[in-house]
Structures are given as C-alpha cells and as structure tokens.
Design an enzyme around this catalytic site. Sequence first.
Site, PDB file in Angstrom:
ATOM      1  N   GLY A  20       0.781  -1.238   0.000  1.00  0.00           N
ATOM      2  CA  GLY A  20       0.000   0.000   0.000  1.00  0.00           C
ATOM      3  C   GLY A  20       0.811   1.285   0.000  1.00  0.00           C
ATOM      4  O   GLY A  20       0.307   2.333   0.421  1.00  0.00           O
ATOM      5  N   SER A  21       2.046   1.225  -0.524  1.00  0.00           N
ATOM      6  CA  SER A  21       2.819   2.478  -0.536  1.00  0.00           C
ATOM      7  C   SER A  21       2.211   3.476  -1.524  1.00  0.00           C
ATOM      8  O   SER A  21       2.240   4.692  -1.281  1.00  0.00           O
ATOM      9  CB  SER A  21       4.297   2.215  -0.838  1.00  0.00           C
ATOM     10  OG  SER A  21       4.463   1.756  -2.149  1.00  0.00           O
ATOM     11  N   ARG A  70     -15.425 -14.568  -7.365  1.00  0.00           N
ATOM     12  CA  ARG A  70     -15.292 -13.179  -7.815  1.00  0.00           C
ATOM     13  C   ARG A  70     -16.640 -12.487  -8.005  1.00  0.00           C
ATOM     14  O   ARG A  70     -16.807 -11.334  -7.651  1.00  0.00           O
ATOM     15  CB  ARG A  70     -14.499 -13.140  -9.128  1.00  0.00           C
ATOM     16  CG  ARG A  70     -14.280 -11.717  -9.612  1.00  0.00           C
ATOM     17  CD  ARG A  70     -13.359 -11.649 -10.774  1.00  0.00           C
ATOM     18  NE  ARG A  70     -13.975 -12.141 -11.990  1.00  0.00           N
ATOM     19  CZ  ARG A  70     -13.371 -12.123 -13.178  1.00  0.00           C
ATOM     20  NH1 ARG A  70     -12.143 -11.661 -13.282  1.00  0.00           N
ATOM     21  NH2 ARG A  70     -13.978 -12.576 -14.244  1.00  0.00           N
ATOM     22  N   ILE A  97      -7.988  -9.797 -10.994  1.00  0.00           N
ATOM     23  CA  ILE A  97      -8.441  -9.249 -12.272  1.00  0.00           C
ATOM     24  C   ILE A  97      -9.938  -8.952 -12.183  1.00  0.00           C
ATOM     25  O   ILE A  97     -10.722  -9.808 -11.756  1.00  0.00           O
ATOM     26  CB  ILE A  97      -8.113 -10.226 -13.417  1.00  0.00           C
ATOM     27  CG1 ILE A  97      -6.582 -10.279 -13.555  1.00  0.00           C
ATOM     28  CG2 ILE A  97      -8.764  -9.786 -14.725  1.00  0.00           C
ATOM     29  CD1 ILE A  97      -6.061 -11.147 -14.655  1.00  0.00           C
ATOM     30  N   LEU A  98     -10.304  -7.733 -12.524  1.00  0.00           N
ATOM     31  CA  LEU A  98     -11.714  -7.338 -12.467  1.00  0.00           C
ATOM     32  C   LEU A  98     -12.461  -7.930 -13.663  1.00  0.00           C
ATOM     33  O   LEU A  98     -11.906  -8.020 -14.762  1.00  0.00           O
ATOM     34  CB  LEU A  98     -11.828  -5.813 -12.490  1.00  0.00           C
ATOM     35  CG  LEU A  98     -11.143  -5.071 -11.332  1.00  0.00           C
ATOM     36  CD1 LEU A  98     -11.075  -3.565 -11.617  1.00  0.00           C
ATOM     37  CD2 LEU A  98     -11.861  -5.329 -10.015  1.00  0.00           C
ATOM     38  N   HIS A 114       1.130   0.663 -13.195  1.00  0.00           N
ATOM     39  CA  HIS A 114       1.821  -0.570 -13.588  1.00  0.00           C
ATOM     40  C   HIS A 114       3.325  -0.306 -13.635  1.00  0.00           C
ATOM     41  O   HIS A 114       3.765   0.713 -14.199  1.00  0.00           O
ATOM     42  CB  HIS A 114       1.306  -1.010 -14.959  1.00  0.00           C
ATOM     43  CG  HIS A 114       1.877  -2.324 -15.400  1.00  0.00           C
ATOM     44  ND1 HIS A 114       1.434  -3.528 -14.890  1.00  0.00           N
ATOM     45  CD2 HIS A 114       2.858  -2.613 -16.273  1.00  0.00           C
ATOM     46  CE1 HIS A 114       2.133  -4.498 -15.433  1.00  0.00           C
ATOM     47  NE2 HIS A 114       3.005  -3.982 -16.287  1.00  0.00           N
ATOM     48  N   ASP A 150      -3.771  -4.582 -18.592  1.00  0.00           N
ATOM     49  CA  ASP A 150      -2.748  -3.540 -18.735  1.00  0.00           C
ATOM     50  C   ASP A 150      -2.711  -2.921 -20.139  1.00  0.00           C
ATOM     51  O   ASP A 150      -1.641  -2.586 -20.655  1.00  0.00           O
ATOM     52  CB  ASP A 150      -1.351  -4.102 -18.378  1.00  0.00           C
ATOM     53  CG  ASP A 150      -1.308  -4.615 -16.943  1.00  0.00           C
ATOM     54  OD1 ASP A 150      -1.969  -4.033 -16.082  1.00  0.00           O
ATOM     55  OD2 ASP A 150      -0.593  -5.606 -16.702  1.00  0.00           O
TER      56      ASP A 150
HETATM   57  C1  GRF Z   1       3.506  -1.325  -7.500  1.00  0.00           C
HETATM   58  O1  GRF Z   1       4.773  -1.574  -8.061  1.00  0.00           O
HETATM   59  C2  GRF Z   1       2.460  -1.192  -8.573  1.00  0.00           C
HETATM   60  O2  GRF Z   1       2.924  -0.604  -9.742  1.00  0.00           O
HETATM   61  C3  GRF Z   1       2.095  -2.624  -8.840  1.00  0.00           C
HETATM   62  O3  GRF Z   1       2.132  -3.248  -7.562  1.00  0.00           O
HETATM   63  C4  GRF Z   1       3.010  -2.526  -6.699  1.00  0.00           C
HETATM   64  C5  GRF Z   1       2.240  -2.136  -5.490  1.00  0.00           C
HETATM   65  O4  GRF Z   1       3.046  -1.561  -4.491  1.00  0.00           O
HETATM   66  N1  GRF Z   1       0.850  -2.704  -9.543  1.00  0.00           N
HETATM   67  P1  GRF Z   1       2.379  -0.887  -3.238  1.00  0.00           P
HETATM   68  O5  GRF Z   1       1.435  -1.905  -2.596  1.00  0.00           O
HETATM   69  O6  GRF Z   1       1.654   0.342  -3.675  1.00  0.00           O
HETATM   70  O7  GRF Z   1       3.523  -0.556  -2.301  1.00  0.00           O
END
Ligand code: GRF
Length: 193
Positions: A20-21, A70, A97-98, A114, A150
């Site tokens: 969740g960064s 799902r 995947i949605l 991505h 994507d």
């Molecule tokens: C990120 O590299 C994002 O691009 C990918 O998954 C990772 C998630 O990282 N889809 P975080 O959970 O936001 O730290």
Amino acid sequence: MVQLTGPKKIKSAVFISGTGSNLKSLIKFSKKKNSPISIELIISDNSKAKGLKFGKIFKISNKVFNYKERKIAEKKIVSEIKSKKIKLICLAGFMKILSKDFIKSFKGKILNIHPSLLPKYKGLNTHQRALSNNDKYSGCTVHFVNSRLDSGKIIIQKKVKINKRDTVKTLAKKILIQEHKLYPKAISKVFSL
Ligand code: GRF
C-alpha cells in the site's frame, strides 16, 4: 481533461492487495487543497494486506472482500461503492483481475498503476523481464483500465534508467519512488478543479 466545477472533490476508492505504498502517496495527495480527489474507501482482497493499516492511520474505511468467488465479491464491492457515491477507482497493487462487467459498469472511471513502460511487459514480473532483456530503461505507467490486461489508454509514464548493477530489488525500489509521484500527477492530469 475533465473540468470540475466548485470545490467538490471526486469521491474515490483505492484497491490494494499488499504494502500500500501507492495508497499512502494517494492519501497524502488527496489531502492537499488543490487535489481533485478525496479517498473515501480502501478495498482489498487480502485481510493481511499491510496497506490496510493506512485506513486506520488516516481514518478511511477499509473493506476486505473474499475473492474465492469473484462474482459475489464484485457484487458486494459494487454495492459498497454505490452507497458511498464513489466516482473514481484507483487500483494500486490490486492483484485480482476485475471482470468485464465490473469494468464496463465503471467505464472510464478506473485507473491503474503498472511498473513498466507499457505496452512493454504487461502482467507480472516486469522488473525481471526488463533486466533479462538488458533494457536500458524501465519505468512506470498510469493508465485507464479496460477489459484487456494492462492495455487501457495510457495517461502518463515515467522512465527510469537501469544500471548494470541493478537487481529486481533495486530496480523495483527506484521505480516505486517514481510511482508515488506519477499516480497523483496522472490524477491531476485527468481531473482538474
Ligand atoms: C507497484 O509496483 C504497482 O505498480 C504494482 O504493484 C506494486 C504495489 O506496491 N501494480 P504498493 O502496494 O503500492 O507498495
């Protein structure tokens, strides 16, 4: 660009599966006065996702949905989203995947980040693939989500140089730092107050 009238912010939900960064950077961005969004909801398929802690820290409601089926999970998500009047969904490390139906019902309202320079390296293990191909650059992309993985319209990208000594870990770290800047930038580009 979507012009918004008045001071109202777009109610948004962020979907996560892990650390969740990006969620954290989006929350910080949403709190800025000139941010076009407010984050009202965090959704996860994983009750152990570390990022769920940001819900507690920033007092944003968290919902975890069991993705064993799902269809059922998505039905519940849709009703949650509608009841909170969410108008924008930001996928940030969401590993499920949605369905096509879900995407259709929120057409043009789902964004994803991505970790590659799309259309290169759709799917998983992007950093490993860039390194194995001896690419000079990799990076990250924010795009609209459509029903192909994507493959939706690209909003913005950031290039990151790959050094000879880079490993999956160092490259992922460098790119993640850029992701945290790129997602807010993409949102500002699409929605302006
Ligand atoms: C990120 O590299 C994002 O691009 C990918 O998954 C990772 C998630 O990282 N889809 P975080 O959970 O936001 O730290």
